[in-house]
Design a protein around this motif. Structure first.
Motif, PDB file in Angstrom:
ATOM      1  N   LYS A   8       0.697  -1.118   0.025  1.00  0.00           N
ATOM      2  CA  LYS A   8      -0.209   0.051  -0.044  1.00  0.00           C
ATOM      3  C   LYS A   8       0.957   1.363   0.135  1.00  0.00           C
ATOM      4  O   LYS A   8       0.561   2.102   0.876  1.00  0.00           O
ATOM      5  CB  LYS A   8      -1.047   0.025   1.132  1.00  0.00           C
ATOM      6  N   SER A  14       4.646   4.181   2.553  1.00  0.00           N
ATOM      7  CA  SER A  14       3.947   2.639   2.446  1.00  0.00           C
ATOM      8  C   SER A  14       3.586   2.358   3.773  1.00  0.00           C
ATOM      9  O   SER A  14       4.044   2.638   4.898  1.00  0.00           O
ATOM     10  CB  SER A  14       4.920   1.744   1.954  1.00  0.00           C
ATOM     11  N   GLN A  15       2.442   1.599   3.710  1.00  0.00           N
ATOM     12  CA  GLN A  15       1.818   1.138   4.961  1.00  0.00           C
ATOM     13  C   GLN A  15       2.579  -0.038   5.806  1.00  0.00           C
ATOM     14  O   GLN A  15       2.590   0.045   6.782  1.00  0.00           O
ATOM     15  CB  GLN A  15       0.514   0.899   4.814  1.00  0.00           C
ATOM     16  N   LEU A  25       5.822  -1.777   9.820  1.00  0.00           N
ATOM     17  CA  LEU A  25       4.311  -1.086   9.497  1.00  0.00           C
ATOM     18  C   LEU A  25       4.601   0.238   9.979  1.00  0.00           C
ATOM     19  O   LEU A  25       5.057   0.672  10.806  1.00  0.00           O
ATOM     20  CB  LEU A  25       3.489  -1.688  10.543  1.00  0.00           C
ATOM     21  N   GLN A  28       0.247   3.162  12.896  1.00  0.00           N
ATOM     22  CA  GLN A  28      -1.243   2.986  12.354  1.00  0.00           C
ATOM     23  C   GLN A  28      -2.010   3.918  13.290  1.00  0.00           C
ATOM     24  O   GLN A  28      -1.907   3.875  14.609  1.00  0.00           O
ATOM     25  CB  GLN A  28      -1.756   1.541  12.434  1.00  0.00           C
ATOM     26  N   ASN A  46      -6.288  -3.065  11.570  1.00  0.00           N
ATOM     27  CA  ASN A  46      -5.516  -2.659  10.482  1.00  0.00           C
ATOM     28  C   ASN A  46      -3.926  -3.281  10.687  1.00  0.00           C
ATOM     29  O   ASN A  46      -3.560  -3.836   9.790  1.00  0.00           O
ATOM     30  CB  ASN A  46      -5.307  -1.280  10.504  1.00  0.00           C
ATOM     31  N   LEU A  50      -2.501  -5.980   7.536  1.00  0.00           N
ATOM     32  CA  LEU A  50      -1.189  -5.709   7.095  1.00  0.00           C
ATOM     33  C   LEU A  50      -0.240  -6.825   7.230  1.00  0.00           C
ATOM     34  O   LEU A  50       0.476  -7.142   6.410  1.00  0.00           O
ATOM     35  CB  LEU A  50      -0.793  -4.365   7.670  1.00  0.00           C
TER      36      LEU A  50
END
Length: 116
Positions: A8, A14-15, A25, A28, A46, A50
């Motif tokens: 993403k 990017s996530q 990650l 979030q 989330n 991910l």
């Protein structure tokens, strides 16, 4: 051929990024203005999504950094975290207080995990 996978990606970040058997990650956050409990639940959902996309899961989390807009919310966030975290595989964790992107965000969680 790149051995770096970006999940993403957007213009700023990017996530998630996967490289060398690890997944990082991005921080979030939940829905602005919701309660600490609701934001934490959204964040953890989330994170699970991910991690799954990256080939990992919550049992593979190595490190967690949690930012709270107020340490007064520590117990409320922990109640949600404690019900979610894999008790057989708890990660290293740090929690601190910080101004977040907007005052409507109460919680931000950052994860590093191993892939499967």
């Amino acid at each position: 051929m790149s051995d770096i996978v970006r999940i993403k990606p957007g213009p700023r970040m990017s996530q998630a990024v996967v490289h060398g058997g690890l997944v990082w990650l991005a921080g979030q956050v939940g829905e602005p203005g919701e309660s600490v409990e609701a934001q934490t639940k959204t964040i953890l959902a989330n994170i699970e999504a991910l991690l799954a996309e990256a080939g990992s899961d919550k049992s593979r989390i190595l490190q967690t950094t949690i930012w709270l807009s107020s340490m007064d919310d520590f117990a409320e966030m922990n109640a949600v975290w404690d019900a979610w975290v894999d008790p057989a595989n708890p990660p290293a964790r740090a929690t601190g207080e910080s101004k977040l992107a907007t005052p409507d965000y109460k919680v931000e969680i950052i994860i590093v995990a191993a892939t499967k």
